[in-house]
Write a protein that holds these residues in place. Structure first.
Motif, PDB file in Angstrom:
ATOM      1  N   PHE A  19     136.147  27.174 -54.438  1.00  0.00           N
ATOM      2  CA  PHE A  19     136.003  25.929 -55.065  1.00  0.00           C
ATOM      3  C   PHE A  19     135.470  24.939 -54.352  1.00  0.00           C
ATOM      4  O   PHE A  19     134.730  23.955 -54.817  1.00  0.00           O
ATOM      5  N   LEU A  22     132.007  25.069 -53.830  1.00  0.00           N
ATOM      6  CA  LEU A  22     131.163  24.925 -55.198  1.00  0.00           C
ATOM      7  C   LEU A  22     131.020  23.265 -55.324  1.00  0.00           C
ATOM      8  O   LEU A  22     129.930  22.755 -55.854  1.00  0.00           O
ATOM      9  N   GLY A  23     132.024  22.621 -54.893  1.00  0.00           N
ATOM     10  CA  GLY A  23     132.145  21.170 -54.895  1.00  0.00           C
ATOM     11  C   GLY A  23     130.825  20.444 -53.918  1.00  0.00           C
ATOM     12  O   GLY A  23     130.287  19.649 -54.057  1.00  0.00           O
ATOM     13  N   ARG A  26     128.061  20.777 -56.167  1.00  0.00           N
ATOM     14  CA  ARG A  26     127.726  20.098 -57.411  1.00  0.00           C
ATOM     15  C   ARG A  26     127.839  18.693 -57.082  1.00  0.00           C
ATOM     16  O   ARG A  26     127.194  17.940 -58.214  1.00  0.00           O
ATOM     17  N   LEU A  27     128.830  18.117 -56.444  1.00  0.00           N
ATOM     18  CA  LEU A  27     129.094  16.657 -56.793  1.00  0.00           C
ATOM     19  C   LEU A  27     127.591  15.955 -56.067  1.00  0.00           C
ATOM     20  O   LEU A  27     126.629  16.227 -55.408  1.00  0.00           O
ATOM     21  N   TRP A  95     126.617   6.684 -54.444  1.00  0.00           N
ATOM     22  CA  TRP A  95     125.997   7.123 -55.568  1.00  0.00           C
ATOM     23  C   TRP A  95     125.947   6.002 -56.548  1.00  0.00           C
ATOM     24  O   TRP A  95     126.624   5.098 -56.689  1.00  0.00           O
TER      25      TRP A  95
ATOM     26  N   LYS B  13     123.020  19.383 -69.014  1.00  0.00           N
ATOM     27  CA  LYS B  13     124.031  19.665 -68.351  1.00  0.00           C
ATOM     28  C   LYS B  13     124.966  20.709 -68.516  1.00  0.00           C
ATOM     29  O   LYS B  13     125.185  21.618 -67.718  1.00  0.00           O
ATOM     30  N   ILE B  14     125.190  20.754 -69.900  1.00  0.00           N
ATOM     31  CA  ILE B  14     126.219  21.912 -70.290  1.00  0.00           C
ATOM     32  C   ILE B  14     125.687  23.120 -70.302  1.00  0.00           C
ATOM     33  O   ILE B  14     126.473  24.070 -69.925  1.00  0.00           O
ATOM     34  N   TRP B  17     125.716  24.218 -66.617  1.00  0.00           N
ATOM     35  CA  TRP B  17     127.171  24.454 -66.479  1.00  0.00           C
ATOM     36  C   TRP B  17     127.332  25.866 -66.854  1.00  0.00           C
ATOM     37  O   TRP B  17     128.224  26.800 -66.274  1.00  0.00           O
TER      38      TRP B  17
ATOM     39  N   ILE C  87     136.012  19.326 -60.252  1.00  0.00           N
ATOM     40  CA  ILE C  87     134.789  20.092 -59.575  1.00  0.00           C
ATOM     41  C   ILE C  87     134.182  20.999 -61.042  1.00  0.00           C
ATOM     42  O   ILE C  87     133.081  20.842 -61.229  1.00  0.00           O
ATOM     43  N   ILE C  88     135.282  21.797 -61.667  1.00  0.00           N
ATOM     44  CA  ILE C  88     134.825  22.663 -62.564  1.00  0.00           C
ATOM     45  C   ILE C  88     134.742  22.217 -63.984  1.00  0.00           C
ATOM     46  O   ILE C  88     133.983  22.929 -64.853  1.00  0.00           O
ATOM     47  N   ARG C  89     134.975  20.891 -64.558  1.00  0.00           N
ATOM     48  CA  ARG C  89     134.582  20.265 -65.531  1.00  0.00           C
ATOM     49  C   ARG C  89     133.203  19.889 -65.639  1.00  0.00           C
ATOM     50  O   ARG C  89     132.507  19.528 -64.814  1.00  0.00           O
ATOM     51  N   PRO C  90     132.659  20.568 -66.975  1.00  0.00           N
ATOM     52  CA  PRO C  90     131.078  20.282 -67.048  1.00  0.00           C
ATOM     53  C   PRO C  90     130.435  18.787 -66.748  1.00  0.00           C
ATOM     54  O   PRO C  90     129.480  18.498 -66.590  1.00  0.00           O
ATOM     55  N   ASP C  91     131.476  18.117 -67.227  1.00  0.00           N
ATOM     56  CA  ASP C  91     131.076  16.483 -67.291  1.00  0.00           C
ATOM     57  C   ASP C  91     131.170  15.642 -65.882  1.00  0.00           C
ATOM     58  O   ASP C  91     130.681  14.398 -65.867  1.00  0.00           O
ATOM     59  N   LEU C  92     131.821  16.581 -64.829  1.00  0.00           N
ATOM     60  CA  LEU C  92     131.981  15.582 -63.612  1.00  0.00           C
ATOM     61  C   LEU C  92     132.759  14.402 -63.858  1.00  0.00           C
ATOM     62  O   LEU C  92     131.929  13.265 -63.451  1.00  0.00           O
ATOM     63  N   ILE C  94     134.182  11.562 -62.365  1.00  0.00           N
ATOM     64  CA  ILE C  94     134.019  10.893 -61.254  1.00  0.00           C
ATOM     65  C   ILE C  94     133.843   9.451 -61.311  1.00  0.00           C
ATOM     66  O   ILE C  94     132.837   9.174 -62.322  1.00  0.00           O
TER      67      ILE C  94
END
Lengths: 111, 133, 168
Positions: A19, A22-23, A26-27, A95, B13-14, B17, C87-92, C94
């Motif tokens: 994970f 993966l971060g 994704r981030l 960002w 996005k979804i 995912w 990380i694993i939530r689809p809407d990020l 942060i």
């Protein structure tokens, strides 16, 4: 018994590692990537090393894996800190959804 | 107009995912049911389990390699290289058990210290300073 | 001189762990080589190692250190689970930013350990240290408060309380 606990710890460590990477994908920006990957991968690898120690017992390789845990915990945050500072000084922006950047404000005021 | 754009980007996005989750779950199921057993001698202990573990580490390393290839700035690539070094330490520690050779963990210790020094040098280079400062 | 002795003992300890004799037969050879190497290293670079070697003898610092360790591990595990959920939530979910926090620690070792603890605990990553004025710049993945005082009370204080007793 020790082998079972060791295998469970290795599995937890592999999950954290995966994970964390993966971060890294994704981030959206360097600092967030640094947060996710440094935390997750450091704890995951320490967990793998401790599982290896539990499976091997106090032999030469087991004691060396304990030493490796100490080295990793001491060095990984320092390298993350160095990369973050270098990125900010070389002019990488945060960002676009970021809330506040006190570091840039203070640097412009000071210099 | 604007609202429509935001909604469609959220839907994209979804969908992305969901595709990603589907791929990850598929790969994990594939690892669980069809492990690759070419790495070790089959008589050694824990071989099926540890070949699955090593394939998960390989997948994480491929995610890091994606970031090294695609990273838009130099610090992204340096982060990915640092993380790859820590993953290799875990890989060396895991190789210790099914092969029964204790010198893999020596490689792990040396790799941890060496990649730390390399990362510090790269970060200094990023700041634009000399190395002896 | 005291700093050299401290470095010698630490180096010998790490050497003995590295060359751990599995069946105990070559122990004295390893010990002899370790004494030679650790003595050489301590003689060459011992003066830079620590400026206050008296702190290594005081027993209560070790007690506080072993109180600090399980708390740190628990915070670390909480941080990882928090980051993985993000990380694993689809809407990020942060909300990042760099905030400024205050610290009252003065010694180099204490500041290093504080920065490392901040880096490995929930959602925070130390970016730079302003040592003269005692400020730390911290990247926070979910900014709850932009104010210096309240950010300090959320991020720093739970570690600083213990680290002051260990390293100051």
């Amino acid at each position: 018994m020790n082998e079972t606990i060791g295998i469970i710890l290795i599995g937890i460590g592999l999950t954290f590692d995966f994970f964390g990477c993966l971060g890294l994908v994704r981030l959206p920006d360097v600092y967030n990537r640094l947060q996710a990957s440094t935390k997750c991968v450091t704890l995951g690898t320490c967990s793998i090393l401790f599982g290896v120690f539990l499976m091997l017992g106090p032999t030469a390789a087991g004691i060396k894996s304990l030493l490796c845990i100490i080295f990793l915990v001491l060095t990984a945050p320092v390298s993350a800190h160095a990369i973050a500072r270098g990125a900010h000084r070389s002019g990488v922006k945060l960002w676009k959804g970021s809330v506040v950047d006190r570091y840039a404000e203070d640097k412009e005021g000071g210099l | 107009m604007d609202m429509n754009k935001i909604k469609s980007s959220n839907r994209m996005k979804i969908v992305r995912w969901l595709i990603g989750m589907f791929v990850i779950l598929g790969v994990l199921a594939g690892i669980t049911f069809y492990p690759i057993k070419i790495l070790f001698h089959p008589d050694l202990p824990f071989v099926p389990l540890f070949s699955r573990c090593l394939i998960i580490l390989f997948l994480s390393a491929f995610l890091c390699l994606y970031r090294i290839l695609r990273g838009p700035t130099a610090p992204d690539r340096i982060v990915a290289i640092d993380i790859l070094g820590i993953l290799i330490v875990g890989f060396c520690a895991l190789m210790c058990i099914p092969t029964g050779r204790s010198w893999y963990i020596d490689i792990g210790i040396v790799w941890a210290l060496q990649s730390f020094i390399g990362t510090l040098a790269l970060a200094k280079y990023l700041e634009g300073r000399d190395l002896d400062e | 001189m005291k700093s050299k002795i401290v470095l010698f003992i630490l180096g010998l300890f790490v050497w003995l762990l590295l060359s751990w004799p599995a069946d105990g037969q070559d122990f004295f050879q390893h010990l002899l080589v370790g004494i030679l190497v650790a003595g050489f290293v301590a003689f060459m670079t011992g003066d830079m190692f620590t400026s206050r070697p008296k702190h290594f003898i005081q027993f209560r610092r070790y007690v506080w250190f072993f109180y600090y360790l399980p708390m740190f591990i628990w915070e670390c595990i909480k941080a990882n689970i928090d980051v993985i959920i993000r990380i694993i939530r689809p809407d990020l979910p942060i909300n990042p930013g760099i905030v400024k926090v205050k610290t009252s620690l003065k010694s180099d070792t204490g500041l290093t350990f504080l920065a490392n603890s901040i880096t490995l605990t929930p959602g925070t990553l130390s970016v730079d240290i302003d040592k003269e004025r005692g400020f730390l710049y911290v990247h926070w993945i979910d900014v709850k408060d932009k104010d210096v005082e309240r950010a300090t009370s959320i991020i720093v204080e739970r570690f600083e309380r213990i680290l002051r007793r260990i390293f100051e």
